[in-house]
Scaffold this motif. Sequence first.
Motif, PDB file in Angstrom:
ATOM      1  N   TRP A  93      -5.830  17.274 -52.540  1.00  0.00           N
ATOM      2  CA  TRP A  93      -4.880  16.805 -51.533  1.00  0.00           C
ATOM      3  C   TRP A  93      -5.666  16.171 -50.392  1.00  0.00           C
ATOM      4  O   TRP A  93      -6.585  16.780 -49.835  1.00  0.00           O
ATOM      5  N   GLU A 128      -3.492  23.039 -52.075  1.00  0.00           N
ATOM      6  CA  GLU A 128      -2.425  22.439 -51.276  1.00  0.00           C
ATOM      7  C   GLU A 128      -2.076  23.299 -50.065  1.00  0.00           C
ATOM      8  O   GLU A 128      -1.821  22.779 -48.969  1.00  0.00           O
ATOM      9  N   ARG A 133      -1.950  22.094 -46.079  1.00  0.00           N
ATOM     10  CA  ARG A 133      -0.760  22.159 -45.217  1.00  0.00           C
ATOM     11  C   ARG A 133      -1.019  23.009 -43.978  1.00  0.00           C
ATOM     12  O   ARG A 133      -0.504  22.717 -42.896  1.00  0.00           O
ATOM     13  N   LEU A 181      -0.268  13.664 -45.648  1.00  0.00           N
ATOM     14  CA  LEU A 181      -0.881  14.406 -46.745  1.00  0.00           C
ATOM     15  C   LEU A 181      -0.503  13.734 -48.058  1.00  0.00           C
ATOM     16  O   LEU A 181       0.678  13.480 -48.318  1.00  0.00           O
TER      17      LEU A 181
END
Length: 445
Positions: free
Chosen positions: A162, A269, A273, A297
């Motif tokens: 990511w 991920e 975040r 993202l």
Amino acid sequence: MAGIPCPDTVSPKLKRIAMLAKQAPEMAFTSLSHHIDIDWLREAYRRTRKDGAAGVDGQTAAEYAVNLEPNLQALLERAKSGAYRAPPVRRVHIPKGTGSETRPIGIPTFEDKLLQRAIAMVLEAVYEQDFFDCSYGFRPGRSAHQALSVLQHELTVMAGGWILEIDIRKFFDTLDHTHLQQMVRRRVRDGVVLQLIGKWLNAGVMEDGATSYPEAGSPQGGVVSPILANVYLHEVLDAWFEREVKPRLNGRAFLIRYADDAAIVFSCEADARRVMGVLPKRFGRYGLTLHPEKTRLIEFRRPDRRPRNGGPNARPGTFDLLGFTHYWGLSRKGKWVVVRRTASGRFSRALKRVMEWCQHNRHLEVKQQWQILKQKLHGHFDYYGIIGNFDALARFRTEVMRTWRKWLHRRSQRARMSWERMNVLLKRYPLPPARIAHPYSAVVT
């Protein structure tokens, strides 16, 4: 004197400063300006570009060189005594993209550039020992292509992940003076150096004959500006990420930063975040704002690692960094690799500059136009000429050729430039072919 080589007395001083900085990473230097002597200014003069536009005083590098030794001696005395007055920079605007938006740049006087170079040499010797490997912008022995190569290699090893694209809104215009000076003082407490930096931060900007004094921002167009920006973002982003963020992550992650362009790659991920959530607050503490739409993202997992249910997450992701769009593609051996092509915005911007030049200079002699267009193409290929980007290079050359013909065609109603005539002209004045300037991955030495 300008043409006479002199003994290199500067390099040993720079090495000495660097050695002390490396041995004592927490030490603040209280005596640095004594290293700056006439030989130091001569070396700063040698390293200063001579082909730039003149500042508010109108003096060119050639004019300054006529009385180089007296000028350097006078500059040294004013800098050491505190009598030096930093002149305002001359502001001009250049196109920022394909639209009407422009980017302001500042043009300091040549003497100011020279003195900034002298101070930048001191700061570089100190801070190069502090900066992390994730930083590539405006550092000796490092380049954008090295950053791109490391990014490509690490993404391949991780099979993607990511990508957190970081876009700082008007970074060079909003850099906080108080925070910056506090950061510099942690390593540099020399009165002469600090006083000069303070003068440059408050020198002002001249535009249309009026001078303004912004309360934030780095010296626009200044030679010292890149090192000050690196000092700022080293603390705001690099050191914070390496020392505080990475130890708390569940998966692997790495940061790539070139000046104010940055991206963080995460294997997990959830980690991505979490960091994305705290990033605006982190930057806000230092007076910086992240662009809410451009800071985003992106899922960039290798295609064979994505879900195959046909949902939105199954589509390949792409992201832009340092003028290139990155995406997954298959090699000739059938393996997934990270491929780069010229970002559409950069392509359009470069072509627009060529078009405007051809329009404004279409009445020059054809040979002179050809020589300058060759330089423009060589410059484009030198940066964008990487493996996997040949088609974009060839397309750019074709568009330049079409643009040249278009404006030659409009030189006069009598001398129309048909494609038949253009092909004859191109045989006499051929444009350079597209070429790969970086056939191998760059490495940091």
